[in-house]
Design a protein around this motif. Structure first.
Motif, PDB file in Angstrom:
ATOM      1  N   ALA A   1      85.694  41.899  87.368  1.00 40.98           N
ATOM      2  CA  ALA A   1      85.092  42.089  86.176  1.00 40.98           C
ATOM      3  C   ALA A   1      83.704  42.250  85.971  1.00 40.98           C
ATOM      4  O   ALA A   1      83.258  42.888  85.180  1.00 40.98           O
ATOM      5  CB  ALA A   1      85.501  40.740  85.203  1.00 40.98           C
ATOM      6  N   THR A   2      82.826  41.708  87.100  1.00 39.48           N
ATOM      7  CA  THR A   2      81.429  41.923  86.903  1.00 39.48           C
ATOM      8  C   THR A   2      81.085  43.272  87.329  1.00 39.48           C
ATOM      9  O   THR A   2      81.695  43.890  87.908  1.00 39.48           O
ATOM     10  CB  THR A   2      80.820  40.949  87.961  1.00 39.48           C
ATOM     11  N   PRO A   3      80.203  43.830  86.724  1.00 39.62           N
ATOM     12  CA  PRO A   3      79.712  45.133  86.906  1.00 39.62           C
ATOM     13  C   PRO A   3      79.544  45.652  88.254  1.00 39.62           C
ATOM     14  O   PRO A   3      79.901  46.596  88.482  1.00 39.62           O
ATOM     15  CB  PRO A   3      78.585  44.959  85.972  1.00 39.62           C
ATOM     16  N   ALA A   4      78.970  44.993  88.890  1.00 41.06           N
ATOM     17  CA  ALA A   4      78.667  45.432  90.403  1.00 41.06           C
ATOM     18  C   ALA A   4      78.684  44.267  91.337  1.00 41.06           C
ATOM     19  O   ALA A   4      78.899  43.148  91.023  1.00 41.06           O
ATOM     20  CB  ALA A   4      77.405  46.200  90.388  1.00 41.06           C
TER      21      ALA A   4
ATOM     22  N   ALA B   1      75.167  40.367  89.573  1.00 48.41           N
ATOM     23  CA  ALA B   1      75.520  41.585  90.307  1.00 48.41           C
ATOM     24  C   ALA B   1      74.436  42.725  89.791  1.00 48.41           C
ATOM     25  O   ALA B   1      74.142  42.915  88.835  1.00 48.41           O
ATOM     26  CB  ALA B   1      77.178  42.142  89.989  1.00 48.41           C
ATOM     27  N   ASP B   2      74.283  43.457  91.059  1.00 49.45           N
ATOM     28  CA  ASP B   2      73.184  44.381  90.949  1.00 49.45           C
ATOM     29  C   ASP B   2      73.988  45.663  90.100  1.00 49.45           C
ATOM     30  O   ASP B   2      75.071  46.218  90.077  1.00 49.45           O
ATOM     31  CB  ASP B   2      73.116  45.102  92.409  1.00 49.45           C
TER      32      ASP B   2
ATOM     33  N   THR C   1      80.015  42.766  93.580  1.00 48.16           N
ATOM     34  CA  THR C   1      81.267  42.369  93.858  1.00 48.16           C
ATOM     35  C   THR C   1      82.576  43.672  93.655  1.00 48.16           C
ATOM     36  O   THR C   1      83.489  43.526  94.111  1.00 48.16           O
ATOM     37  CB  THR C   1      82.016  41.179  93.528  1.00 48.16           C
TER      38      THR C   1
END
Lengths: 382, 650
Positions: free
Chosen positions: B48-51, A83-84, B53
């Motif tokens: 949960a992922t930083p960015a 993820a960016d 999504t």
């Protein structure tokens, strides 16, 4: 000299399991007058121990700070877990950081330091904060140190507390910025083993920054050698050592003897080519070039492009220089010797240039050193 | 630290699925766990992922939060600047305007008249009037030269500077080079003059050197005296030395302690004798500190006011005293003109000094300071005895200058003609029901002092902290902000008081709105302006020392910017904040110059003003009130010393 990618079939066994834990894509960081990081692309697989190594000012720490979110890249993208990460502040990145000076909170006890990150996230494994702190302190061999004052600890202990604090919230990525440079040599060697063990045990993706190439080779799954903000080479430690991609890497990682000179003859053999190079003072040596197809690690350009008249740069490790060894011969005079215990590092004067040899017996006076053509490694063709 | 960590019973890895066997085959399993583990910080946000999504909502709230956090400092900074403009720059500007605008037209005539008036500039005035420099120089050298008020002010400042350096350097030598019980305490005490109200020091000198004071009593015992030092230049210079010698000692001691012993040892091994090594290695490292303290002493004593007002007479008026007289005579234009002349002189000296200081590289603390010698002589040889004899002589002088005035004040406050008494203190708390309105009432003065002190603190503390934050960040123009914010340190209370009086108390019009504040509000403003630079000075070093990686560590562990501020920055700079508060309170309690101008009636008098009115008429109550001031400021001193011992030179 271009960066050599490490996409060989066996360089990264974990690659196919999913998105990279850390991915840098053309990342550049410019300050007012300097470019600290210059178009760096790399990817760190899940659970991998990845090290950035290079001389001071090469941009390795800035790269780590970009990953940590303490600086924003001028250009390029950083992805964490696919993820960016652009605009994501450090506290939302799930990274644990250990700085060079450890940055323990001086107004908190050891226990409060380790527990600090648990204020913002539940302890992993459903345990209470106290249990988690105890767990981590045990992990770093400092069980029961909860109530101690960080200022009363030794450098090595502080370093381990900083590790415990960074790991407590269960981060996805561990960032270690020269975590041992303030410690003495013996302690460094012990701690680097311990850091590696902890990393293996937790299988935590780790980005490690050091200026110590020996340390980098000792602990890492893969290493990126940096210079002037650029990546010179990425590869597994043995690859970096045996097949440096550039003259800089050859000289920076371990001791090396770098030669260059014009090619006077190219001879095809069953295994590849034997190239004759004039390395000075009328001395000609032969260097073997293997020509395994698709193996780009033997230097830039296709080996078959080597022609008479090209200028070839190659290196020979000191341990491959032996008295009367191999088919090549260099006449030199011993200038000095350093007894290192297991081996002796011998400095030789070879027509005004310095050569390094490594022997178990020591050398003296005028000697003829030789090396096998297959022990020469080509780092550049002009 | 051995590799015995294979059991996974209590280790953090126990959260990993047991089935994964080899730790390197299923690293994803652990990472997934890791994401869940951090669910608390995430459930209010999104995936949960930083960015990537990340839901727009979280991104928006995060960027909003970042914006607010970034703006917060700007808003607070703007507020502080606005306060500074209102309380300091606008009033001071009105003084300037008053000095150059006569009857609505801009003119320099006020300045020209002041410069050409021998009353102010003595023989130099003729120079400004166009006379030949040679003849002026000749007259300046003649014994019956006229100095004028400005000349006298510079003269007494120069004398005071010499006296302060002469008294301060031996103290620095003893503090830096000798070890003895109480050395640390003595070193700490050198900060005390910053918080001791000068009017209290004046009371101490009146009590000590008065006709019936202990000095004359002691001299009488040995058949000498009496000496009449009060209301003479001697008393003024001595009182200035009381004030500024500790400053000289403090700065020089610090420089001396930062001299690296190995540098001296290197010089010695290269063949330099002890004296030569001192001159070549130690002394050059002391000059900047001595020069700095001398420059500051000159500026402080050039702008002296309460001490001269209390210890001098009309013939000893300094510029500040005369400005005050002009204000009392309602001659505001000339007062403003003279105040501006004084300001220009003070600022020029300060500027010259700062230029010099900027060229000096910051003295790095020596890796190994010079060793201290025991004060008790190790042998009875001349070499050991002589310097210690000198120290003993110095100690006797120091006792007379520093200790006797304070002790005399304490003694005079509990004695009268009939012996020991508490009457003077009783007088302070009694309500003087019968007193006329213009009479000095001690109890309201005490109450006012505390009230103004609290109010000034409430303004100065947040302002000082904000300015400290602004001046410790790096951005273009930081130096300018620093200079603008610290200017009040170099502008005398008289000027600020005059500006507040003319600009705000008498009222001003902005558009059609008439703005006027009461004398009490103006006093609080003046006190806050005088006190907040000290808050900046005590808080800023802590902020500067703060390792930015502490903050980064907190952020990486999940703390937001505000949270990191509360958890890490504030606790670490808190001692500096408290010390700054003590400073600001003490400064307010002792402030005299601006207060005496702004206190429009006896109901606004503070303790220092009351003391000044009591001096000469009722020494008993004056000393009793001086003791009250001493207690309040000493408590402040203890707080500063315990918590903020590392503040900067000023």
């Amino acid at each position: 000299m271009s960066t050599v990618a490490s996409d060989g079939p066996d360089t990264d066994r974990r690659r196919p399991t999913g998105p990279s834990a850390i991915e840098l894509d053309g990342v550049t960081k410019r300050y007012a007058t300097t470019t600290a990081v210059d178009d760096v692309s790399l990817s760190v697989a899940d659970g991998e121990f990845f090290t950035l190594v290079g001389p001071s000012g090469c941009g390795k720490t800035t790269t780590l700070r970009l990953v940590g979110g303490f600086e924003a890249p001028t250009e390029g993208a950083i992805r964490l877990g696919g993820a960016d990460a652009a605009g994501v502040p450090p506290e939302d990145r799930d990274v644990g950081v250990v700085f060079q000076n450890y940055a323990l909170f001086p107004h908190m006890t050891v226990g409060e330091n380790v527990a600090y990150g648990l204020k913002f996230a539940d302890a992993p494994g459903g345990v209470s904060d106290e249990e988690r702190v105890a767990e981590l302190l045990e992990l770093v061999d400092l069980a029961g140190a909860e109530d101690r004052d960080p200022a009363a600890l030794s450098g090595g202990q502080r370093q381990r507390i900083a590790m415990a604090r960074a790991l407590a919230p269960g981060p996805d990525v561990l960032l270690l910025d020269e975590p041992m440079s303030a410690l003495d040599a013996k302690l460094r060697e012990r701690l680097r083993v311990q850091i590696r063990e902890i990393q293996q045990e937790l299988s935590i993706t780790t980005l490690y920054v050091t200026h110590d190439q020996e340390e980098a080779l000792a602990v890492s799954d893969r290493v990126a050698v940096m210079r002037d903000g650029r990546v010179e080479q990425i590869g597994r430690p043995r690859e970096i050592y045996d097949r440096p991609a550039t003259r800089f890497v050859a000289a920076f990682v371990g001791d090396n003897n770098v030669f260059d000179g014009p090619v006077t003859d190219v001879e095809s053999t069953a295994d590849g080519w034997l190239v004759t190079v004039e390395v000075g003072d009328g001395t000609a040596v032969t260097v073997a070039l293997d020509s395994l197809p698709g193996d780009g690690s033997e230097g830039p350009g296709d080996d078959s492009d080597v022609r008479v008249g090209d200028r070839l740069t190659f290196c020979v490790r000191p341990e491959h220089l032996a008295v009367d060894g191999g088919t090549n011969a260099l006449s030199a005079t011993v200038a000095s010797a350093e007894f290192l215990g297991e081996t002796t590092r011998v400095h030789l004067d070879w027509g005004g240039r310095e050569l390094l040899a490594r022997t178990t017996t020591g050398l003296d006076g005028d000697v003829t050193l030789g090396f096998d053509p297959t022990d020469a490694h080509v780092v550049g063709v002009d | 630290m051995s590799g015995s960590r294979t059991g996974n019973g209590s280790s953090p890895s126990s959260s990993r699925p047991a089935a994964d066997g080899g730790s390197r085959q299923q690293p994803r399993a652990r990472t997934d766990g890791g994401s869940q583990q951090r669910s608390r910080s995430r459930t209010d946000g999104g995936p949960a992922t930083p960015a990537g999504t990340v839901a727009d909502g979280e991104r928006r709230s995060r960027s909003l939060r970042n914006r607010v956090e970034r703006r917060a400092l700007a808003v607070l900074g703007a507020t502080a600047v606005a306060l500074l403009v209102g309380m300091f720059y606008y009033p001071v500007a009105t003084v300037f305007v008053e000095a150059v605008v006569v009857d609505g037209a801009a003119t320099l005539s006020v300045f020209v008249e002041i410069l050409r008036d021998p009353f102010y500039f003595g023989e130099l005035a003729r120079l400004f009037a166009g006379e030949s420099p040679l003849s002026v120089a000749g007259d300046l050298l003649s014994p019956d030269r006229r100095l004028g008020i400005v000349g006298f002010t510079a003269y007494q400042a120069a004398l005071s500077t010499v006296a302060s350096v002469a008294l301060g350097l031996p103290a620095a030598y003893v503090l830096a080079r000798y070890e003895f019980p109480g050395r640390q305490t003595l070193r700490s005490l050198t900060i005390l003059p910053f918080v001791l109200p000068s009017i209290m020091v004046a009371v101490g000198f009146v009590a000590a050197f008065g006709r019936n004071g202990p000095i004359n009593a002691a001299l009488g015992l040995v058949g000498l005296g009496p000496i009449e030092w009060l209301f003479s230049l001697k008393a003024i210079v001595l009182a200035h030395a009381f004030y500024n010698a500790p400053l000289v000692a403090r700065l020089t001691t610090a420089a001396w302690e930062s001299v690296d012993a190995s540098a001296v040892e290197t010089a010695r091994s290269l063949g330099a004798g002890p004296r030569r090594a001192f001159l070549d290695v130690v002394a050059p490292q002391l000059y900047p500190a001595v020069l700095m303290s001398a420059a500051l002493t000159f500026v402080f004593t050039f702008g002296t006011f309460p001490i001269v007002l209390a210890l001098g007479d009309f013939s000893l008026a300094t510029v500040e005293v005369f400005v005050y007289r002009l204000i009392q005579d309602l001659d505001y234009a000339e007062a403003a003109g003279l105040a501006v002349v004084e300001l220009v002189i003070s600022l020029s000296i300060l500027y010259a000094y700062l230029r010099y200081e900027a060229r000096q590289s910051a003295a790095a603390r020596g890796a190994r300071p010079l060793p201290r010698k025991p004060l008790r002589p190790p042998s009875l040889s001349i070499r050991d005895l002589l310097p210690r004899l000198g120290i003993a002589v110095y100690a006797a002088i120091a006792v007379v200058v520093f200790l006797v005035p304070i002790a005399s004040m304490l003694q005079a406050s509990v004695t009268d003609a009939g012996g020991v008494t508490l009457d003077h203190y009783r007088f302070l708390v009694e309500r003087q029901a019968g007193g006329a309105a213009f009479q000095v009432q001690p109890w309201p003065a005490i109450r006012n002092s505390l009230l103004f002190g609290a109010a000034a603190l409430a303004v100065a503390l947040p302002m000082g902290v904000i300015v400290a934050v602004l001046t410790t960040r790096s951005y273009r123009g930081r130096k300018l902000v620093d200079a603008v914010a610290m200017a009040p340190l170099s502008v005398s209370g008289i000027v600020v008081g005059l500006g507040l009086l003319r600009g705000l108390v008498f009222g001003t019009e902005i558009g059609s709105v008439e703005i006027a504040i009461t004398g009490a509000v103006a006093i609080v403003a003046a006190h806050a302006v005088a006190g907040y630079p000290f808050v900046v000075r005590t808080v800023a070093p802590g902020l500067e020392r703060l390792d930015p990686q502490l903050l980064e560590s907190a952020r990486a562990l999940g703390a937001s910017r505000v949270r990191a501020l509360l958890d890490v920055e504030l606790p670490l700079v808190w001692p500096g904040v408290v010390a700054g508060a003590a400073f600001a309170f003490a400064i307010s309690i002792g402030e005299f110059s601006a207060t005496v101008i702004l206190a429009t009636g006896a109901d606004q008098f503070t303790m220092p003003i009351a003391i000044e009115r009591f001096i000469g008429r009722r020494l008993g109550p004056a000393t009793a009130m001086g003791v009250v001031l001493l207690v309040v400021t000493s408590v402040s001193f203890v707080v500063i010393d315990r918590l903020g011992g590392e503040h900067r030179g000023l």
